[in-house]
Structures are given as C-alpha cells and as structure tokens.
Design an enzyme around this catalytic site. Structure first.
Site, PDB file in Angstrom:
ATOM      1  N   SER A 136     -51.857   8.614 -32.622  1.00 19.67           N
ATOM      2  CA  SER A 136     -53.113   8.184 -32.156  1.00 19.67           C
ATOM      3  C   SER A 136     -53.803   9.103 -31.747  1.00 19.67           C
ATOM      4  CB  SER A 136     -52.658   7.203 -30.672  1.00 19.67           C
ATOM      5  OG  SER A 136     -53.935   6.596 -30.157  1.00 19.67           O
ATOM      6  N   LYS A 162     -54.091   6.064 -36.266  1.00 16.41           N
ATOM      7  CA  LYS A 162     -54.987   5.356 -35.282  1.00 16.41           C
ATOM      8  C   LYS A 162     -55.970   6.132 -34.916  1.00 16.41           C
ATOM      9  CE  LYS A 162     -54.048   3.481 -30.670  1.00 16.41           C
ATOM     10  NZ  LYS A 162     -52.935   2.890 -29.889  1.00 16.41           N
ATOM     11  N   LYS A 164     -59.133   6.354 -31.881  1.00 14.07           N
ATOM     12  CA  LYS A 164     -59.899   5.485 -30.575  1.00 14.07           C
ATOM     13  C   LYS A 164     -61.396   5.369 -31.131  1.00 14.07           C
ATOM     14  CE  LYS A 164     -56.886   5.346 -27.402  1.00 14.07           C
ATOM     15  NZ  LYS A 164     -56.160   4.345 -27.072  1.00 14.07           N
ATOM     16  N   ASP A 189     -58.431   1.781 -32.165  1.00 12.32           N
ATOM     17  CA  ASP A 189     -58.107   1.157 -30.879  1.00 12.32           C
ATOM     18  C   ASP A 189     -59.400   1.270 -29.953  1.00 12.32           C
ATOM     19  OD1 ASP A 189     -57.320   0.240 -28.495  1.00 12.32           O
ATOM     20  OD2 ASP A 189     -55.619   1.658 -28.424  1.00 12.32           O
ATOM     21  N   GLU A 214     -57.567  -2.789 -32.602  1.00 16.29           N
ATOM     22  CA  GLU A 214     -56.767  -3.024 -31.340  1.00 16.29           C
ATOM     23  C   GLU A 214     -57.736  -3.251 -30.375  1.00 16.29           C
ATOM     24  OE1 GLU A 214     -53.607  -0.030 -30.892  1.00 16.29           O
ATOM     25  OE2 GLU A 214     -53.511  -0.407 -28.790  1.00 16.29           O
ATOM     26  N   ASP A 239     -53.469  -5.682 -26.842  1.00 22.05           N
ATOM     27  CA  ASP A 239     -52.685  -4.386 -26.207  1.00 22.05           C
ATOM     28  C   ASP A 239     -52.832  -4.747 -24.627  1.00 22.05           C
ATOM     29  OD1 ASP A 239     -51.748  -2.149 -24.945  1.00 22.05           O
ATOM     30  OD2 ASP A 239     -53.044  -0.784 -25.841  1.00 22.05           O
ATOM     31  N   LYS A 263     -45.659  -2.652 -25.129  1.00 24.33           N
ATOM     32  CA  LYS A 263     -45.359  -1.617 -24.296  1.00 24.33           C
ATOM     33  C   LYS A 263     -44.648  -2.274 -22.923  1.00 24.33           C
ATOM     34  CE  LYS A 263     -49.499   0.829 -25.142  1.00 24.33           C
ATOM     35  NZ  LYS A 263     -50.949   1.121 -24.441  1.00 24.33           N
ATOM     36  N   GLY A 291     -47.622   3.186 -26.854  1.00 29.77           N
ATOM     37  CA  GLY A 291     -47.386   4.383 -26.264  1.00 29.77           C
ATOM     38  C   GLY A 291     -48.454   4.542 -25.168  1.00 29.77           C
TER      39      GLY A 291
HETATM   40  O1  OSB Z   1     -54.377   2.035 -25.790  1.00 29.14           O
HETATM   41  O2  OSB Z   1     -52.806   2.423 -26.857  1.00 29.14           O
HETATM   42  C1  OSB Z   1     -53.751   2.626 -25.928  1.00 29.14           C
HETATM   43  C2  OSB Z   1     -52.713   6.084 -24.739  1.00 29.14           C
HETATM   44  C3  OSB Z   1     -52.879   6.096 -23.138  1.00 29.14           C
HETATM   45  C4  OSB Z   1     -53.156   4.481 -22.854  1.00 29.14           C
HETATM   46  C5  OSB Z   1     -53.473   3.635 -23.705  1.00 29.14           C
HETATM   47  C6  OSB Z   1     -53.285   3.929 -24.864  1.00 29.14           C
HETATM   48  C7  OSB Z   1     -52.737   5.302 -25.577  1.00 29.14           C
HETATM   49  C8  OSB Z   1     -52.862   5.725 -26.760  1.00 29.14           C
HETATM   50  C9  OSB Z   1     -51.864   6.655 -26.994  1.00 29.14           C
HETATM   51  O3  OSB Z   1     -53.351   4.886 -27.837  1.00 29.14           O
HETATM   52  C10 OSB Z   1     -50.522   6.265 -27.591  1.00 29.14           C
HETATM   53  C11 OSB Z   1     -49.546   7.570 -27.451  1.00 29.14           C
HETATM   54  O4  OSB Z   1     -49.641   8.376 -28.567  1.00 29.14           O
HETATM   55  O5  OSB Z   1     -48.671   7.469 -26.601  1.00 29.14           O
HETATM   56 MG    MG Z   2     -54.271   0.490 -27.046  1.00 30.03          MG
END
Ligand code: OSB
Ligand code: MG
Length: 371
Positions: A136, A162, A164, A189, A214, A239, A263, A291
């Site tokens: 991510s 992925k 953001k 995401d 996402e 999510d 999660k 994550g």
């Molecule tokens: O939205 O998935 C998410 C990290 C912190 C809080 C929310 C998210 C994320 C990530 C990173 O997208 C996921 C990771 O590599 O742990």
């Molecule tokens: Mg997310």
C-alpha cells in the site's frame, strides 16, 4: 480453562522509515499499545492497532488505555476462560472500542495457541502455509516517485499495488502506473475521500481496470456505496464501513460493495474477523487481510488470519522493512521473490518478541493483576 495471571499494557511510539500519507493526513510514526498477557509461565502478545491520531478510527492510544485499564482488563482478569472466543463474547459487554478489544483478545489467542503447542494459524483453522501480499503506497511523493516506488516493490515480488487516492490525486497517478507498469494487479484506496456526487468522476476510472476501489465514500454511507456500486464496473471494497458482522450483513444485503477487507482491529478481534471470513465465504464474497502499518506483533496476527482459506486476494501485509528500521519481532517478516510470506508455524505467533526493542520504544508501561 485459561486463567490470566497478569497483563502488562505498554504505550509505544515507533518512527516509520518514511512518512505515510493518506487522505486523512500524514503519519511520521505509529503510536499504539501492546498488550502482554501472562499465565502458567507463558506470555502472549497483542497489538492495539490504532494509528495515534483518530483519523482512520475514533480510537487513540489514550482511549484504548482508558477502556482496557478501566473495563476490559477487569473482565479478562476476573475469571477463567474456556477459549478466546468466550473471552471475546464477554468483552462484548463494552460497547465498541474494537481496537482495544482486539489487542487484548489477540494476546490471549497467542497464549492459548502456545499452551496447546500449536501455531496461531492452526488455532484459527488456517490452511495456507504461505500467503500472497501486496503493498500500500501513500501519497508522499510526485507521480514519478510513485512509479519508481511501485517498480521497486514489484521487483521485490509484491503481487499487487494499492495506492492511496483523493480528489485531485487519482486519474494522473493511476494512469501513469498503468502506462508504465502494464497489466499489474492495481487498486486504489480513498479512505472515504469522495462523495456520491463524484460518481461520474469515479466511473471514469473504470477504464483503468482496477482490481477494486477501496472505501470511496465515508464509512457510514452504505446506501451511497450501494448507489455508487450500481454505476461502477470496478468492484467496491469496503474497509472503514465494516466495523462488525452486522454491518457486513447490511452492506452485503444492500450491495454496497463486492469485496471486504478484513482487519481484526476494526472488527474487535480475531474471533469476529474469522466470523466475517466465514460469512463472506458462505456468500462467495472475496476477502483480503488489510493492514494498519502494524509492528511485527500485529503483523504476525494478520498473517495467521490471512492463512484462512477464504483469503484469496493478496493482503496489505508487507515485509518489516517496508515500515521499520528494526521490527519488534525475530525473525522479521520477509517477502519472497514469489510475493509470498511464510505463515509462522511455531507455537502461538511463532516469532520471538524483541523485548529490548519494545522497551526502547515504550512511553509508559503498567502491570495489572488478577485480584
Ligand atoms: O485504509 O487500509 C487502510 C494504513 C493505516 C490505516 C488504514 C489503512 C492503511 C493502509 C496501509 O492502507 C496498510 C499497511 O501496509 O499496513
Ligand atoms: Mg483502507
């Protein structure tokens, strides 16, 4: 029966190797809690996977400490438990505070599995010895830096990208990635950064053939997600919207999305995460393990969860070196050239906690005992 003798809560702050930028803001470090439960000479570890500020979830290290110390630990230390699911049910008396509950329940799952001499994966019913992983990528650089980072992770073996996104940072980076990297599994995401009014704009992303988008809309907007999904070819993955099994049932009834990111923190623990996995498997809904930039302790829990058979898509389960200079566990999490991570097979989490590394990042610690 399992009777917990004592619990140590630790508030921990660990600098990230690089800042992480999402639509909710920038993180330079993660600020979270560790839960250590002790019984019969064994120690189990769990992570309260809050970020620090309440950007993604309404919980913070301070709220989690307050609720654990005042309400959840008295329940956990008050009697014996047949299994961790029974503890999870008892913690349900406390309304929400999912991440706080998950950190405690996770520690008990680790201890429980150790006591039986089996891995956490086996204790949960996991079947996959290795799980495939993605990365991510935050919004910290410009487009060319993003493409370079993406290339680097793909070269290391990661099986899915992925990124953001938010209004103003979506078409351009996604197009560049498609143009430069071809047909790689790619998704985005938004962490709730769009509104239903953006439907036409989001529809314009369909031609990029994303694996999924996402959480385009805010967490509470299940009806909006259903309306949006009806207009998009790209599957929506939920999510933030899925904080409980009930919310998942509602979302699936409404057609708010076609994929769910699981999660344990968001759902209140591994028991609830496993129930969500089972529900999705019954309904043919693909799931993957999300994550929260966890330390190796939270990551080891996620790996065990992701070994359940319904986790068919690569998870946000990157290697330790994607986040940390030095992780809290030994051995660290490493991604193979085939983009897979081995699920530890030793008792419990199957990794050693580096106590000196935990101590180095600990801001405060307190011991709680059964009375
Ligand atoms: O939205 O998935 C998410 C990290 C912190 C809080 C929310 C998210 C994320 C990530 C990173 O997208 C996921 C990771 O590599 O742990
Ligand atoms: Mg997310």
């Amino acid at each position: 029966m399992l009777r917990l003798e004592e619990v140590v809560l630790r508030e921990v702050r660990m600098p990230l190797r690089a800042p992480f930028v999402a639509s909710w803001g920038t993180l330079q470090a993660r600020h979270f809690l560790l839960v250590e439960v002790r019984a019969e000479g064994l120690a189990g570890w769990g992570e309260v996977a809050v970020l620090g500020p309440p950007f993604y979830t309404d919980e913070t290290p301070a709220t989690a400490w307050h609720v654990l110390a005042g309400y959840l630990l008295p329940i956990a230390l008050g009697r014996s438990w047949g299994d961790p699911a029974e503890l999870a049910a008892a913690l349900g008396r406390v309304y929400r505070h999912q991440h706080a509950k998950a950190g405690l329940e996770g520690a008990v799952w680790d201890l429980w599995a150790q006591r039986q001499g089996i891995s956490l994966s086996a204790a949960l019913g996991g079947t996959q010895p290795r799980v495939s992983v993605g990365v991510s990528l935050g919004m910290e650089g410009d487009v060319s830096a993003l493409v370079e980072a993406a290339r680097r992770y793909l070269a290391q073996g990661y099986r899915r990208l992925k990124i953001k996104i938010r209004p103003g940072w979506d078409q351009e980076p996604l197009r560049a990635l498609r143009a430069e990297l071809g047909d790689v599994p790619l998704m985005a995401d938004a962490n709730g950064a769009y509104r239903l009014d953006d439907a036409a704009h989001l529809r314009s992303l369909d031609e990029l053939r994303l694996l999924m988008i996402e959480q385009p809309l805010p967490a509470g907007d299940l009806v909006g997600h259903a309306r949006l999904q009806a207009q998009l070819a790209t599957p929506i993955c939920l999510d933030e919207s899925i904080g409980s099994l009930d919310e998942a049932r509602t979302a699936l009834e409404l057609g708010s999305g076609r994929v769910i990111c699981v999660k344990p923190g968001r759902l209140g623990g591994l028991s609830a995460a496993r129930q969500l996995h089972d529900l999705c498997q019954e309904r043919g809904v693909p799931v993957w393990c999300g994550g929260m930039l966890e330390s190796g302790i939270g990551r080891a829990h996620n790996l065990a969860l992701a070994s359940l058979p319904g986790f068919v898509l690569p998870g946000d389960l990157s290697g330790s070196d994607r986040y940390w200079e030095r992780d809290l566990i030994e051995p660290e999490v490493t991604v193979g050239p085939d983009g897979r991570v081995a699920v530890p097979s030793g008792p419990g989490l199957g990794v050693q906690v580096r106590r000196e590394e935990v101590a180095r990042h600990t801001l405060r610690a307190e011991r709680f005992r059964a009375t």
